[in-house]
Design an enzyme around this catalytic site. Structure first.
Site, PDB file in Angstrom:
ATOM      1  N   HIS A  11       8.832   1.807   0.677  1.00 32.98           N
ATOM      2  CA  HIS A  11       7.420   1.468   0.898  1.00 32.98           C
ATOM      3  C   HIS A  11       7.323   0.064   1.502  1.00 32.98           C
ATOM      4  O   HIS A  11       8.128  -0.818   1.168  1.00 32.98           O
ATOM      5  CB  HIS A  11       6.649   1.532  -0.429  1.00 32.98           C
ATOM      6  N   SER A  52      -5.250   3.278   4.003  1.00 29.13           N
ATOM      7  CA  SER A  52      -6.694   3.379   3.809  1.00 29.13           C
ATOM      8  C   SER A  52      -7.258   4.796   4.007  1.00 29.13           C
ATOM      9  O   SER A  52      -8.351   4.978   4.527  1.00 29.13           O
ATOM     10  CB  SER A  52      -7.427   2.378   4.714  1.00 29.13           C
ATOM     11  N   LYS A 111       0.811   2.526  -7.387  1.00 28.70           N
ATOM     12  CA  LYS A 111       1.308   1.148  -7.307  1.00 28.70           C
ATOM     13  C   LYS A 111       1.363   0.512  -8.710  1.00 28.70           C
ATOM     14  O   LYS A 111       1.619   1.214  -9.681  1.00 28.70           O
ATOM     15  CB  LYS A 111       0.456   0.333  -6.327  1.00 28.70           C
ATOM     16  N   GLY A 140      -4.301  -0.830   2.416  1.00 24.87           N
ATOM     17  CA  GLY A 140      -5.153  -1.584   1.511  1.00 24.87           C
ATOM     18  C   GLY A 140      -6.114  -2.524   2.219  1.00 24.87           C
ATOM     19  O   GLY A 140      -6.708  -3.402   1.592  1.00 24.87           O
ATOM     20  N   ASN A 143      -0.188   7.191  -4.576  1.00 26.88           N
ATOM     21  CA  ASN A 143       0.695   6.106  -5.004  1.00 26.88           C
ATOM     22  C   ASN A 143      -0.147   5.130  -5.823  1.00 26.88           C
ATOM     23  O   ASN A 143      -0.978   4.412  -5.280  1.00 26.88           O
ATOM     24  CB  ASN A 143       1.271   5.432  -3.745  1.00 26.88           C
ATOM     25  N   GLU A 158       5.510  -2.384   0.886  1.00 26.88           N
ATOM     26  CA  GLU A 158       5.417  -3.479  -0.090  1.00 26.88           C
ATOM     27  C   GLU A 158       6.803  -3.829  -0.637  1.00 26.88           C
ATOM     28  O   GLU A 158       7.086  -4.990  -0.946  1.00 26.88           O
ATOM     29  CB  GLU A 158       4.439  -3.094  -1.210  1.00 26.88           C
ATOM     30  N   GLU A 218       3.210   4.661   7.685  1.00 25.24           N
ATOM     31  CA  GLU A 218       2.175   3.785   7.141  1.00 25.24           C
ATOM     32  C   GLU A 218       2.145   2.482   7.926  1.00 25.24           C
ATOM     33  O   GLU A 218       2.956   1.572   7.656  1.00 25.24           O
ATOM     34  CB  GLU A 218       2.467   3.478   5.673  1.00 25.24           C
TER      35      GLU A 218
HETATM   36  P1  PGA Z   1      -3.884   2.415   0.702  1.00 25.15           P
HETATM   37  O1  PGA Z   1      -2.308   2.401   0.403  1.00 25.15           O
HETATM   38  O2  PGA Z   1      -4.307   3.865   0.723  1.00 25.15           O
HETATM   39  O3  PGA Z   1      -4.494   1.654  -0.429  1.00 25.15           O
HETATM   40  O4  PGA Z   1      -4.080   1.768   2.017  1.00 25.15           O
HETATM   41  C1  PGA Z   1      -1.455   3.336   0.989  1.00 25.15           C
HETATM   42  C2  PGA Z   1      -0.042   3.084   0.555  1.00 25.15           C
HETATM   43  O5  PGA Z   1       0.348   1.926   0.374  1.00 25.15           O
HETATM   44  O6  PGA Z   1       0.743   4.039   0.372  1.00 25.15           O
END
Ligand code: PGA
Length: 252
Positions: A97, A215, A13, A175, A11, A99, A169
């Site tokens: 997601h 992560s 983003k 992140g 992803n 976010e 997640e």
């Molecule tokens: P990350 O993000 O690997 O940077 O933690 C995962 C995601 O948001 O799908």
């Protein structure tokens, strides 16, 4: 050993302009075109989908989008439809997601409509679920997962969901560099699989792929993939660099 084909999804983003997206996709193709036993997907931003789609055409790396509008077409300024995604060569769509849920206040009812639109178009939905740190600390992890699954998948039948992918997640691991322990992740994945069984039956529960996200990187993917109910990963930060992401893909 389960027979579900692993899926490693990237992803991107809101990173990479068109040129960077094309370069990364080309490099990834060079590094991962021989991978046969793992399904691969990358989700660039909408503005790069068409260009990246052309690069990935007929390859083993599939194109995904990060969001979708549940309406077919019309006066919906700023939105993108499933048919637009199909015309760019998309195969997958990430829905719900964290976010989108947290920052853009997306609610389960709309996520449910989005999953419906994605399924009706023939695209594959990747439904994201997961608890925040406060919710975990309050002991509400399973309650939250239960609600997100119940409302997100409301009014579907098992046969509608045969291609559905779920991504667990934990929001506190996205992140942040904090990864759920293998046991924490496995426990939630097992809960999700059992929930699928209760909602839609054993057959779907056995075949559905549940990805872990938060992560994930080359150093921890192998361990994560050893867990019996983890069938792949949704990777943010570590998917932005083609070499790093190819190391995640080649975790075996
Ligand atoms: P990350 O993000 O690997 O940077 O933690 C995962 C995601 O948001 O799908």
């Amino acid at each position: 050993m389960n027979k579900r084909t692993p899926l490693i999804a990237g992803n991107w983003k809101m990173y990479k302009g068109c040129r960077q997206a094309v370069e990364t996709a080309k490099t990834l193709l060079e590094l991962a075109s021989e991978v046969k036993d793992v399904d691969i997907m990358i989700a660039p931003s909408f503005t790069s989908l068409y260009l990246v789609g052309n690069i990935l055409k007929n390859s083993n790396i599939k194109l995904g989008a990060q969001n979708i509008c549940y309406q077919k077409e019309g006066a919906f300024t700023g939105e993108i439809s499933t048919s637009m995604l199909l015309s760019c060569g998309c195969r997958y769509v990430i829905v719900g997601h964290s976010e989108r849920r947290e920052i853009f206040k997306e609610i389960d009812e709309n996520i449910n409509k989005k999953i419906n639109a994605v399924i009706n178009s023939g695209l594959i939905p990747v439904l994201c679920v997961g608890e925040t740190e406060d919710q975990r600390d309050a002991g509400d992890t399973f309650k939250i997962l239960d609600k997100q699954m119940e409302l997100g998948l409301k009014d579907f039948f098992a046969e509608d969901l045969k291609n559905l992918v779920i991504a667990y997640e934990p929001v506190w691991a996205i992140g942040t560099g904090k990864t759920a322990t293998d046991e924490q992740a496995q426990e939630s994945h097992k809960f999700i699989r059992e929930k699928i069984e209760a909602q839609f039956g054993k057959s779907l529960a056995e075949t559905i792929r549940i990805l872990y996200g938060g992560s994930v990187k080359p150093a921890n993917i192998k361990q994560i993939m050893n867990m019996p109910d983890i069938d792949g990963a949704l990777v943010g930060g570590a998917s932005l660099d083609a070499t790093t992401f190819s190391e995640v893909i080649k975790y075996k």
